[in-house]
Scaffold this motif. Structure first.
Motif, PDB file in Angstrom:
ATOM      1  N   GLU A   1      21.026  49.006 -11.744  1.00  0.00           N
ATOM      2  CA  GLU A   1      21.711  48.151 -10.777  1.00  0.00           C
ATOM      3  C   GLU A   1      23.224  48.255 -10.871  1.00  0.00           C
ATOM      4  OE1 GLU A   1      20.514  45.390 -14.259  1.00  0.00           O
ATOM      5  OE2 GLU A   1      19.788  47.170 -13.246  1.00  0.00           O
TER       6      GLU A   1
ATOM      7  N   LYS B   1      21.873  47.443  -2.598  1.00  0.00           N
ATOM      8  CA  LYS B   1      21.780  46.164  -1.895  1.00  0.00           C
ATOM      9  C   LYS B   1      20.412  45.956  -1.246  1.00  0.00           C
ATOM     10  CE  LYS B   1      26.713  45.788  -0.840  1.00  0.00           C
ATOM     11  NZ  LYS B   1      27.736  45.727   0.244  1.00  0.00           N
ATOM     12  N   GLY B   2      19.476  46.888  -1.520  1.00  0.00           N
ATOM     13  CA  GLY B   2      18.121  46.719  -1.024  1.00  0.00           C
ATOM     14  C   GLY B   2      17.816  47.501   0.237  1.00  0.00           C
ATOM     15  N   GLU B   3      18.671  48.401   0.652  1.00  0.00           N
ATOM     16  CA  GLU B   3      18.474  49.126   1.911  1.00  0.00           C
ATOM     17  C   GLU B   3      17.982  50.536   1.630  1.00  0.00           C
ATOM     18  OE1 GLU B   3      21.027  50.606   5.816  1.00  0.00           O
ATOM     19  OE2 GLU B   3      21.919  49.260   4.307  1.00  0.00           O
TER      20      GLU B   3
ATOM     21  N   MET C   1      12.648  47.707  -6.792  1.00  0.00           N
ATOM     22  CA  MET C   1      12.595  46.259  -6.718  1.00  0.00           C
ATOM     23  C   MET C   1      11.754  45.684  -7.847  1.00  0.00           C
ATOM     24  SD  MET C   1      14.369  46.024  -3.945  1.00  0.00           S
ATOM     25  CE  MET C   1      14.199  44.267  -3.607  1.00  0.00           C
ATOM     26  N   ASP C   2      12.189  44.540  -8.339  1.00  0.00           N
ATOM     27  CA  ASP C   2      11.402  43.719  -9.246  1.00  0.00           C
ATOM     28  C   ASP C   2      11.239  42.378  -8.551  1.00  0.00           C
ATOM     29  OD1 ASP C   2      10.125  42.431 -11.240  1.00  0.00           O
ATOM     30  OD2 ASP C   2      11.762  42.509 -12.705  1.00  0.00           O
ATOM     31  N   GLY C   3      10.133  42.269  -7.791  1.00  0.00           N
ATOM     32  CA  GLY C   3      10.027  41.093  -6.934  1.00  0.00           C
ATOM     33  C   GLY C   3      11.021  41.202  -5.805  1.00  0.00           C
ATOM     34  N   GLU C   4      11.908  40.249  -5.703  1.00  0.00           N
ATOM     35  CA  GLU C   4      12.959  40.281  -4.681  1.00  0.00           C
ATOM     36  C   GLU C   4      14.282  40.780  -5.249  1.00  0.00           C
ATOM     37  OE1 GLU C   4      13.298  36.485  -2.917  1.00  0.00           O
ATOM     38  OE2 GLU C   4      11.331  36.533  -1.949  1.00  0.00           O
ATOM     39  N   LYS C   5      14.304  41.161  -6.499  1.00  0.00           N
ATOM     40  CA  LYS C   5      15.547  41.591  -7.137  1.00  0.00           C
ATOM     41  C   LYS C   5      15.618  43.112  -7.169  1.00  0.00           C
ATOM     42  CE  LYS C   5      18.171  41.377 -11.470  1.00  0.00           C
ATOM     43  NZ  LYS C   5      18.172  40.888 -12.870  1.00  0.00           N
ATOM     44  N   VAL C   6      16.785  43.655  -6.808  1.00  0.00           N
ATOM     45  CA  VAL C   6      17.025  45.099  -6.876  1.00  0.00           C
ATOM     46  C   VAL C   6      17.431  45.458  -8.292  1.00  0.00           C
ATOM     47  CG1 VAL C   6      18.367  47.028  -5.990  1.00  0.00           C
ATOM     48  CG2 VAL C   6      17.734  45.160  -4.459  1.00  0.00           C
TER      49      VAL C   6
END
Length: 692
Positions: A41, A94-96, A123-128
């Protein structure tokens, strides 16, 4: 979770154990023909498959990805082109998910390549927690632009049709692109031009000079024109820095115009001058004499150099035999009406090799009445001159077309401040036709509030080569609106061809409105329309570094906001916050900074307010609060408030803490019991426990 340096790389046939689900999928990456790397990250390299290690080297793990890919640029995306490729990595973190982007990469060995790149967030759940980067080298495919870059195909055709040399180079001189002419003078195949260092392909002296000019263009972020000699040919070179959104140079466009012919023309013109001088001294142009039947009775030896005829072969021959058929009747008419004051005129003649020459000739009849009528003539071959004039006219038309099709406004303003020229783009931007501006005072097209800075810039420009920097001002349109204009000028008053200041201007209204909106969103709380916590903190730091003392800080906390949200809903709580914001805004001066710094907490900076002024402001808020509650009995508003004042040398953080304590003391006095805040400036550490 993996950390930088935990694994060097994956070897074929081996796999990593599943660690919190973050390395699942690497087994397939081992046997993939594509190169794959994995970053955490913080954008550090975690791992790489063998293909990636073969390309980038073994020293990858633990290094920042922006160092690994610092020489990579985006050739084209849906957003923009020629951006640093690290932008794609940030989007992935940022998740894209980004697929099929073209990167141009300078490899460690100096070789340039083009990659087709995809990035996927991990991703770990909703976390990048990181991202994977997968690419394939498609350098060999770039020779088929119809498949991969249809727009670039037409641009390539245009570039290759231009006879001048064109390159796009980076700050190191690496060729990113070039046209056929550019490849020819370097002795390279056009398909192999990309990735080569321009300075390595040139002789040492012109390469060093060109490198120095490149550094100057990058440093000053301004176009540069200079002369250079390369392999016995003379070039006029133009360096145009290409700027990114931050107006920093990312690459440079290099144009080279071969001036060898023009240098030779200069030499020829000097020789021509010598010939005309010799004409006066030695009659070196073709001198001839015609009889009454227009036959040559004498012709000077220079005719052999002009039309390749020996003089003796022309004696007795009619002059019309050498004249181009379409011009014969015109010449005969002139000869028949020949007078003593005849002027020169031009016509075409055909030499012995059947080449056409344009000649300028003057005829004069003989004044000796004792001999038969004769005509003396002086003939000059002006073919090269006319061809050069035609080429010059063509170039003038081409550059005029470039200016008139430019979307930017180009003006020429004379020393009296009047507009001598306006490009057609002015109609698109301001609605005026160019002829409506010509002859008008330029200052009349500037908003009155912007007169001073525009006049100051013009005065500066008249004493220097240019305005020095871009200036912004508002210009009225024909329909009465105003547009925000960015302009820069160049002082060409001393140029006979211009005789004024050349102004380049562009419409930046939409860009400026977008910037203002972005600034507003970054500094204001959208619910209350007050300043937000970030802006409040910046103002505290700015004022603390300045000289505005004393300064007071006011703190207010909305009582019972949680109960309102729980019992009446969040819309009622939002309305309560908005009423509080309106009350505070109406209670303080325009120069005071009123901000919402937490869920139910508000703060106000009062520059220059001493303790007496602070207490007066506190009393004013209480009065306004009482008035509000008298008119809103069904929805009363309750605020706990505190204020503190600091002088020069006091820490504003300490002043803020004391104001916060005073606010909680006010809350306790109203409740008759302990009250502990839950907001960002909680007073729990400041109030003593009275049970001790």
């Amino acid at each position: 979770m993996l950390h930088p340096g935990s694994v060097n790389h994956l070897e074929p046939g081996k796999s990593l154990p599943d660690h919190d689900g973050e390395v699942a999928g690497w087994n397939s990456a081992l046997n993939s023909t594509a190169a794959v790397v994995w970053i955490d990250e913080q954008a550090f390299i975690l791992n790489a498959n063998p293909q990636a290690i073969q390309i980038l080297g073994t020293e990858l793990v633990g290094r920042p990805s922006d160092q690994i890919f610092e020489n990579a640029i985006l050739l084209k995306t849906e957003v923009a082109a020629n951006l640093p490729a690290i932008v794609t990595l940030r989007r992935a973190l940022k998740g894209e998910t980004v697929t099929d982007e073209l990167w141009r990469v300078l490899l460690p060995g100096g070789e340039g390549s083009v990659w087709l790149v995809s990035t996927t967030p991990v991703m770990d759940g909703e976390k990048v927690t990181g991202a994977s980067i997968t690419w394939r080298d498609i350098t060999s495919c770039i020779s088929m632009p119809e498949q991969f870059q249809p727009e670039a195909h037409w641009l390539r055709l245009f570039m290759d049709a231009v006879p001048e040399v064109m390159y796009l180079i980076d700050e190191h001189g690496i060729i990113l692109s070039g046209n056929k002419t550019g490849a020819i003078i370097l002795g390279c195949d056009p398909a192999e031009l990309g990735g080569k260092n321009l300075f390595d392909l040139l002789p040492s002296a012109p390469a060093a000079f060109q490198k120095e000019k490149l550094e100057t263009a990058l440093r000053e972020a301004q176009p540069i024109r200079f002369e250079n000699k390369i392999r016995e040919r003379f070039y006029t070179e133009f360096l145009y820095p290409i700027l990114d959104s931050n107006r920093q140079p990312r690459s440079v466009a290099l144009f080279m115009v071969d001036m060898t012919l023009y240098r030779q023309m200069e030499v020829d013109l000097r020789a021509s001058e010598e010939r005309y001088r010799s004409l006066v001294e030695n009659i070196s142009d073709v001198v001839f004499q015609l009889d009454s039947a227009f036959r040559f009775t004498y012709i000077s030896p220079v005719i052999e150099q002009v039309l390749h005829y020996k003089p003796e072969h022309l004696i007795g021959q009619e002059i019309t035999d050498l004249i181009y058929p379409d011009d014969q009747m015109q010449v005969i008419s002139v000869l028949e009406k020949c007078k003593s004051n005849s002027q020169r005129f031009e016509f075409r003649m055909v030499d012995r090799q059947r080449h056409i020459h344009i000649v300028s000739t003057a005829f004069r009849p003989s004044i000796n009445h004792t001999t038969p009528r004769s005509i003396t003539g002086i003939l000059s071959d002006i073919t090269d001159y006319r061809h050069a004039e035609e080429a010059l006219r063509y170039r003038e038309e081409r550059f005029r077309s470039l200016i008139e099709q430019n979307l930017d406004i180009i003006l020429i303003v004379n020393l009296k401040g009047r507009i001598d020229y306006a490009s057609p783009s002015v109609e698109h931007v301001l609605g005026y036709k160019p002829e409506e501006l010509v002859g008008k005072q330029a200052i009349t097209f500037v908003h009155a509030d912007d007169y001073a800075k525009v006049v100051q810039a013009v005065k500066y420009g008249l004493y220097t080569a240019d305005f020095g920097r871009y200036i912004e001002f508002r210009a009225p349109t024909k329909n009465g609106d105003y547009r925000i204009i960015e302009a820069i000028g160049r002082n060409l008053v001393d140029s006979p061809a211009v005789g004024g200041v050349v102004v380049n201007a562009r419409d930046i209204t939409e860009r400026r409105l977008a910037e203002d909106k972005l600034w507003y969103l970054s500094t204001h709380d959208t619910m209350t329309d007050l300043y937000n916590r970030a802006y409040f903190g910046e103002e505290m730091s700015r004022i603390e570094r300045g000289r505005i003392f004393p300064i007071s800080i006011f703190i207010a906390d909305v009582d019972g906001l949680k109960e309102v949200n729980d019992n009446q809903g969040h819309s009622a709580g939002d309305e309560l916050l908005q009423q509080t914001a309106l009350l505070l805004r109406n209670s303080f001066r325009s120069e005071d900074v009123v901000a919402r710094i937490g869920g139910d907490e508000f703060a106000v900076l009062l520059p220059g307010a001493d303790e007496f002024a602070a207490q007066a402001a506190l009393a004013r808020v209480r009065r306004n609060l009482q008035t509000f509650n008298e008119t809103h009995k069904n929805t009363p508003l309750s605020l706990s408030m505190g204020v503190s004042t600091g002088g020069k040398g006091h820490s504003l953080g300490e002043v803020l803490r004391l104001a916060d304590e005073n606010m909680y003391a006010d809350k306790i006095s109203k409740l008759g019991r302990k009250a502990r805040g839950t907001g960002p400036l909680s007073g729990q550490r400041y109030l003593p426990d009275k049970s001790d």
